[in-house]
Design an enzyme around this catalytic site. Sequence first.
Site, PDB file in Angstrom:
ATOM      1  N   LYS A   1       0.760  -1.298  -0.123  1.00  0.00           N
ATOM      2  CA  LYS A   1       0.134   0.032   0.004  1.00  0.00           C
ATOM      3  C   LYS A   1       0.769   1.166  -0.013  1.00  0.00           C
ATOM      4  O   LYS A   1       0.517   2.346  -0.576  1.00  0.00           O
ATOM      5  CB  LYS A   1      -1.066  -0.111   1.147  1.00  0.00           C
TER       6      LYS A   1
ATOM      7  N   LYS B   1      -5.448 -11.123  -8.242  1.00  0.00           N
ATOM      8  CA  LYS B   1      -6.518 -11.304  -7.296  1.00  0.00           C
ATOM      9  C   LYS B   1      -7.718 -10.283  -7.791  1.00  0.00           C
ATOM     10  O   LYS B   1      -7.384  -9.157  -8.238  1.00  0.00           O
ATOM     11  CB  LYS B   1      -5.924 -11.238  -6.051  1.00  0.00           C
TER      12      LYS B   1
ATOM     13  N   LYS C   1     -11.425  -4.476  -6.461  1.00  0.00           N
ATOM     14  CA  LYS C   1     -12.015  -3.401  -7.000  1.00  0.00           C
ATOM     15  C   LYS C   1     -11.057  -2.417  -7.744  1.00  0.00           C
ATOM     16  O   LYS C   1     -11.372  -2.025  -8.925  1.00  0.00           O
ATOM     17  CB  LYS C   1     -13.099  -2.639  -5.983  1.00  0.00           C
TER      18      LYS C   1
END
Length: 325
Positions: free
Chosen positions: A111, A191, A194
């Site tokens: 992240k 994976k 969204k």
Amino acid sequence: METVFSGIQPSGEMHLGNYLGAVRNWVALQDQYRCFFCVVDYHAITQDYERDALSRQTLEMATDLIACGIDPERSVVFVQSSVAEHTELCWILDTVTPFGELGRMTQFKDKSAKQADNINAGLFSYPVLQTADIILYKASLVPVGADQVQHLELAREIVRRFNKRWGDYFPEPQALLSSTPRILGLDGQAKMSKSLGNTIALGEADEPIRKRLATAATDPQRVRRKDPGDPEVCNLHTLHTFFSDEERLEWVRSGCRTADIGCFECKSALADNLIAHLQVIRERRAELQAQPGRIEEILREGARKAREVARQTIDEVRDHIGLWG
Ligand code: TRP
């Protein structure tokens, strides 16, 4: 009865990856365990997000959970930030969390790379809040995907350190991994997620679902219609295993291996079965949405029940570690 806790980020509409990888299992766990399911909005704000969308997305995720079969009569369904005790316990846990371990978390590194201009302390201590979520309810089982195993290992370490420093109090939580095969996105690469735009949302209409499946990646060996393929390496075959019956699966497997059927036919059979499955969820969602204020009421009631347990834990913890009052 053992307690189960799990959380899901309010990333907007639930997609097939959330459903197959997590929520479907949560629904099944309700029969055997005391369950808490939480929409984790405090976790969400550690990442870049749209201010005006967050509360709508939180309600949408909660609505989808219930539409998928999470039963608010049996499980406690609530929004994380409605129960202040989560952040209260988080602070206490911060004081027994090894700094170095947090820096080693793969998700923190991923992240941080994605939002290099917003590497905030919340992103860093994300797993501590996650630990607080779980142990506030003394949950022993945490149904999560494989990507959360590292966070769960750290949660166990934090509990061990807490218990060592102040005396045994919290049980060590354990990840409950489902046997679900990994669901890749429609690109067949990463994976389903969204932010990668490779998902099918549960609420998507029939035509967009058909279109998105039509362009989804299959076994790369099947370049031409007459090339035989291997269903074991095809992500769409994985999806078939959830939505198609044995007979259909056999048709897919042998048809693919012999090139009797093409990817197009395989995909349209999948679309039919997927859409039929989603229909039940859609109907339940529509029913909920037809009752104004119903989802808010469910969440308020969930927060009330969660708070009762959480408050008790915090009161005991305060005493346990020697805080005044
Ligand atoms: N980090 C989890 C995820 O991204 C969400 C989460 C937050 C969670 N708190 C939790 C999962 C507690 C299990 C238990 O999927």
